[in-house]
Design a protein around this motif. Sequence first.
Motif, short mmCIF file in Angstrom:
data_model
loop_
_atom_site.label_atom_id
_atom_site.label_comp_id
_atom_site.label_asym_id
_atom_site.label_seq_id
_atom_site.Cartn_x
_atom_site.Cartn_y
_atom_site.Cartn_z
N PHE A 287 60.71 -42.54 60.40
CA PHE A 287 62.12 -42.45 60.79
C PHE A 287 62.62 -43.84 61.16
N LEU A 288 63.74 -44.25 60.57
CA LEU A 288 64.40 -45.50 60.91
C LEU A 288 65.73 -45.19 61.57
N GLU A 289 65.85 -45.64 62.83
CA GLU A 289 67.05 -45.37 63.63
C GLU A 289 67.37 -43.88 63.63
N GLY A 290 66.32 -43.06 63.75
CA GLY A 290 66.47 -41.62 63.87
C GLY A 290 66.58 -40.86 62.57
N LYS A 291 66.65 -41.58 61.44
CA LYS A 291 66.82 -40.93 60.15
C LYS A 291 65.53 -41.00 59.35
N VAL B 198 58.70 -47.77 68.04
CA VAL B 198 58.99 -49.13 68.52
C VAL B 198 60.49 -49.23 68.76
N ARG B 199 60.84 -49.73 69.93
CA ARG B 199 62.25 -49.89 70.28
C ARG B 199 62.75 -51.30 69.94
N CYS B 200 64.03 -51.43 69.77
CA CYS B 200 64.62 -52.75 69.63
C CYS B 200 64.34 -53.56 70.90
N GLY B 201 63.89 -54.79 70.73
CA GLY B 201 63.56 -55.62 71.87
C GLY B 201 62.14 -55.49 72.36
N GLU B 202 61.30 -54.74 71.61
CA GLU B 202 59.92 -54.48 72.04
C GLU B 202 58.93 -55.06 71.04
N VAL B 203 57.77 -55.53 71.57
CA VAL B 203 56.65 -55.93 70.73
C VAL B 203 55.54 -54.90 70.91
N LEU B 204 55.21 -54.21 69.84
CA LEU B 204 54.11 -53.24 69.85
C LEU B 204 52.91 -53.88 69.17
N GLY B 205 51.80 -54.02 69.88
CA GLY B 205 50.60 -54.62 69.32
C GLY B 205 49.63 -53.57 68.80
N PHE B 206 48.97 -53.89 67.68
CA PHE B 206 47.90 -53.04 67.15
C PHE B 206 46.60 -53.83 67.22
N TYR B 207 45.58 -53.23 67.83
CA TYR B 207 44.31 -53.92 68.00
C TYR B 207 43.18 -52.98 67.62
N VAL C 66 58.90 -59.00 80.64
CA VAL C 66 60.05 -58.59 79.84
C VAL C 66 61.29 -58.66 80.74
N ASN C 67 62.24 -59.50 80.38
CA ASN C 67 63.44 -59.66 81.21
C ASN C 67 64.69 -59.24 80.46
N HIS C 68 64.52 -58.33 79.49
CA HIS C 68 65.67 -57.81 78.76
C HIS C 68 65.51 -56.30 78.61
N GLU C 69 66.60 -55.64 78.45
CA GLU C 69 66.59 -54.19 78.29
C GLU C 69 66.15 -53.82 76.87
N LEU C 70 65.28 -52.81 76.79
CA LEU C 70 64.90 -52.31 75.48
C LEU C 70 66.02 -51.45 74.92
N GLY C 71 66.21 -51.52 73.60
CA GLY C 71 67.28 -50.77 72.96
C GLY C 71 66.82 -49.42 72.44
N GLU C 72 67.53 -48.94 71.44
CA GLU C 72 67.21 -47.65 70.84
C GLU C 72 65.92 -47.75 70.02
N ILE C 73 65.36 -46.59 69.66
CA ILE C 73 64.17 -46.56 68.82
C ILE C 73 64.54 -47.05 67.43
N ALA C 74 63.88 -48.14 67.01
CA ALA C 74 64.17 -48.70 65.69
C ALA C 74 63.37 -47.99 64.60
N ILE C 75 62.09 -47.72 64.90
CA ILE C 75 61.22 -47.04 63.93
C ILE C 75 60.32 -46.07 64.67
N GLU C 76 60.14 -44.90 64.08
CA GLU C 76 59.23 -43.90 64.62
C GLU C 76 58.39 -43.34 63.49
N VAL C 77 57.11 -43.23 63.75
CA VAL C 77 56.16 -42.70 62.78
C VAL C 77 55.56 -41.43 63.36
N LYS C 78 55.57 -40.33 62.59
CA LYS C 78 55.05 -39.06 63.07
C LYS C 78 53.96 -38.55 62.14
#
Length: 500
Positions: free
Chosen positions: A314-318, A279-288, A252-264
């Motif tokens: 939550f999307l972008e904290g909302k 999952v943050r902006c700029g991130e790939v979260l894998g499910f296996y 990963v050669n880029h900075e991760l951004g804010e949390i785009a989606i959060e599940v609680k």
Amino acid sequence: MTQSTPALRLEGIVKAFPGVKALDNVSLSVMAGEVHALMGENGAGKSTLMKVLGGIYQPDAGTIYVAETPVVMSNPLDAKNKGIVFIHQELSLAEELSVAENVYLGELPRKSMGRVDWKTLFEKTDGILTRLKVNFDARTRVGDLSIANQQMVEIARALTVDAKAVIFDEPTASLTDAEKLVLFEVIDDLKSQGVGIVYISHRMEEIFKITDRVSVLRDGQYQDSVLTADTTEEAITRMMIGRNLDLSRAPVNHELGEIAIEVKDLSCGASFHNVSFQVRCGEVLGFYGLVGAGRTEIAETLFGLRQPSSGAIFLEGKETVINSPATAIREGISLVPEDRKTQGLVLGMNCRDNMTLPQIDDMKAGPFVSDGAEVALFDLYRDRLDIRTPGWRQTVGNLSGGNQQKIVIGKWLSMHPKVLIVDEPTRGIDVGSKSEIHKLIRELAAGGYAVIVISSEMPEVLHVADRIVAMYSGEIIKTFTSEDVTEDKLIQAISGITPK
């Protein structure tokens, strides 16, 4: 041990369509008692060759031999009567009929006056199902079976005739690991009876597990046949695509951004329980995880196809309530589904119309859709995603699997989502196109997208994901970073064992 007599031999097969030579002097032999892999990229000619063999197409030149006897396959039933049986990737079952009626469709045993001999039909079918070790019987309605069990019904059809050769086309695409083992036992049984097996698959681990030889087609031409034991994945890939693949994991050669989606603490009935992740902006979260672990059900809940029984998104904290796909799209969540052909595309429509389908109302000029706007959008994403098609008028069903998948991805990217969910991104796609899709996923993350990738292939999630969520029986067992994950830890986790 294979026998010395060819069960099937193709000599100098040529087949041309307007503007393209699909098969160019292809010769291939499959020995009796041999499992012979046929490999090649999508569009290499495998499907055309099998349609010639199955009597769907007539060759322009060349000869087909069955047990060294020259034959002409006039239609699919003729091919079956000559001992050539197909197990297709695409199911061709009558869902309202019983398993037995599907297995012997067109060949139902009869009594006097043409009446169906149901007793004989059910007994013969149950005998075949016993060999396959399935948990349903001959009287079961096919529409009530899972996709995996419907695939087993397709396989049962092959066992009704005295087959000389059986062609398996991506037979494990819908099977669980346990069902795969049963299939491999069936193949081994057929092999021991002297049946020649043609095994078409993009799954390298299966090729090296069960096949004796591998033949490769590229651009409609035969490349070579090699003993499976004497070759490597890299050598086969080189034959298929004419180059080496870079399978290294790009850092990963880029900075991760804010949390785009959060599940609680999200739950959905019996499908999954108390799931939490972000999952943050700029991130790939894998499910296996194994089939039935709840991965796809999570994706469908985030996209509004299922309603959660508890928890929050939550999307972008909302906090956001997603009660339908329309709501999900409006909130910035897009889903590339597991089955692109039935859930992601309208195969009879052209490329442009598939690409613009979700936003057709936004492209109206008065009461009419603006053709110019649609074409401009398609051209933009065709160039961006390197979609290979003669033009927007091409019917999507005629594209290769990799290009079909790019159409689905482009359709959702054109909606500018905050979160892109990709379920089984490379299912049924050749190794060269897989590499392109993996590169595209990484580029999307580098461009700031939050990406969720669900995959049944361990090398895939290890290659594309920054973090990997391991699931078992509807629960998250552990979340790994790319630095601390290993294959052993991942296997333990998806088996319900929490790694240390």
